[in-house]
Design an enzyme around this catalytic site. Structure first.
Site: not given
Ligand SMILES: *Cc1c(COP(=O)(O)O)cnc(C)c1O
Length: 458
Positions: A72, A124-125, A215, A217, A258, A450
């Protein structure tokens, strides 16, 4: 003769795919409300819905699954990940989270309040969703060149410094909790941000005392583009470039699904101890204790290993090369695509393919449905459905671009699969004039519609 390119791996485990008939697909997509998210995966032959969590792990990552320490607190797998984040990204503090959006939730809980504004490059969304959910506003400062799909620009993810400074001058500092640089910029087409732009944005943020976060990813793909496109970086290793990129920011939210090539996971990294203490509280509240943050020990180990593999040049060359291969094929068939091809996906310009349909009939979604019907290939709409309604006026937002995104999972499909996808689109492109009607919404959710929207044919 010069030897052709070949992947730096071979395949040890295979997963069979199911074929289907057009008649079956017509029935399935109707039942799915013409929303590709509602399909069952076995109804799809080639799945390019997303590159998120869909990659193939390596034998070393699977070994980490067995080595996972499920303690843990203070698990060995946590320290493996900490070591990778400290050395690869140069970030002293981090918390694991179950996904990228969870990292956003933790960070924004600590930083964002009502009426704030958050500038960045095409958020990002989920990022935008988390900002708007807190009644704050995301301000898009991407360079204008990004909106023209025909224009070549090596770094279409760049932030326009004038637009950013305008935000800094218009709003008081207290109302701007952070600036977000998305690397690579998913929403504008997987387009990279140059090192120069990162450096300049960071400098401007420092001047106005605004924290700046990645961000992150697809940070490794962004580093690959810096290496191959930006002057002065050709001889630097991906990891040197990554370290420099992170040196300009105060922290990062990461979706490890990603560029860390795992099926689930994320993290939030930062430099400031005070901020770390603040986010720790929200991490424990929302995700879990600080050394696992919503993940199993085995996931942390696979993530640490994935960060190492994801920042190898040979992997990135094969990965981005395959995406470019699909883009090249489509162009040979005359299909209009976003120029240049992005890191993780090819973006077909649906507004150009179905220019005879009104935007109110969702051109990109219509094209996505056609592609599924043609060959069982699943892509995703990046257009008006995704853009959602304005949170204040509730009016539909129609973005400049209506794109069909074909996102390629990492190390999963072969170039034969890419040829098949290209041929499907070529057939549609040839008969595009016969596609005379699009889609209309019959049901939608109040936020991020979406994913669950239901449509029918006009
Ligand atoms: C996928 C993604 C996110 C969100 O990540 P999740 O792991 O799907 O929650 C945020 N920003 C970007 C640029 C992404 O590609």
């Amino acid at each position: 003769m010069e030897l052709p390119y070949a992947e730096p791996y071979k395949i040890k485990v295979v997963e069979p795919l199911q074929r289907s008939t057009r008649t079956e697909r017509e029935e399935w997509i109707k039942q799915a409300g013409y929303n590709l998210f509602n399909l069952r995966s076995e109804q799809v032959f080639i799945d390019l819905l997303t590159d998120s969590g869909t990659g193939a792990m390596s034998q070393h990552q699977w070994s980490e699954i067995m080595l996972g320490d499920e303690s843990y607190a203070g698990s060995k797998s946590y320290y493996k990940l900490k070591e990778a984040i400290n050395t690869l990204l140069g970030m002293p503090f981090f918390v694991p989270t179950h996904q990228g959006r969870a990292a956003e939730n933790v960070l924004f809980s600590a930083l964002i309040s009502e009426n704030d504004v958050v500038p960045g490059n095409s958020h990002f969304d989920t990022t935008k969703g988390h900002i708007e959910f807190r009644r704050a506003t995301a301000i898009d400062c991407t360079i204008d060149e990004a909106a023209d799909t025909t224009l070549y620009h090596p770094f279409k993810g760049n932030i326009d410094l004038n637009k950013l400074e305008d935000v800094f001058k218009t709003y008081p500092k207290e109302q701007i909790p952070l600036c977000i640089i998305t690397v690579t910029c998913n929403t504008s087409g997987g387009q990279p941000v140059s090192m120069q732009n990162i450096r300049e944005v960071s400098g401007l943020c420092k001047k106005y005392k605004i924290p700046v976060f990645f961000d992150a990813a697809r940070f490794a793909e962004n580093a690959y583009f810096i290496k191959t496109r930006e002057e002065g970086y050709a001889d630097k290793s991906i990891r040197e470039i990554v370290l420099e990129m992170y040196s300009y920011v105060d922290g990062a939210t990461m979706s490890s699904k990603k560029d860390a090539i795992v099926n689930i996971g994320g993290f939030l990294a930062c430099r400031d101890k005070e901020l770390f203490d603040k986010i720790s509280m929200y991490c424990i509240l929302f995700e879990g204790y600080l050394t696992y943050g919503g993940l199993a020990g085995r996931d942390l180990g696979a993530l640490a290993q994935g960060l190492m593999e994801g920042t190898e040049f040979s992997f990135l060359e094969s990965r981005i090369g395959q995406v470019a291969y699909l883009g090249q094929k489509l162009r040979e068939y005359g299909i209009p695509c976003q120029e240049p091809t992005g890191g993780h996906a090819v973006f077909v310009d649906a507004k150009k393919v179905l220019s005879h349909l009104p935007k109110e009939q969702y051109q990109a979604q219509t094209l996505a449905v056609e592609l599924y019907l043609e060959g069982g290939v699943r892509g995703v709409e990046i257009g008006a459905l995704l853009a959602d309604r304005d949170p204040k006026t509730r009016e539909n937002r129609y973005p400049d671009l209506e794109l069909l995104r074909l996102a390629i999972p990492r190390r999963v499909y072969t170039n034969n699969h890419m040829d098949y996808v290209a041929a499907c689109l070529a057939n549609i492109y040839k008969r595009r004039a016969q596609i005379t009607t699009g889609l209309k919404i019959v049901r939608e959710a109040p936020i991020m519609r979406h994913f669950t929207v239901e449509l029918e044919k006009v």
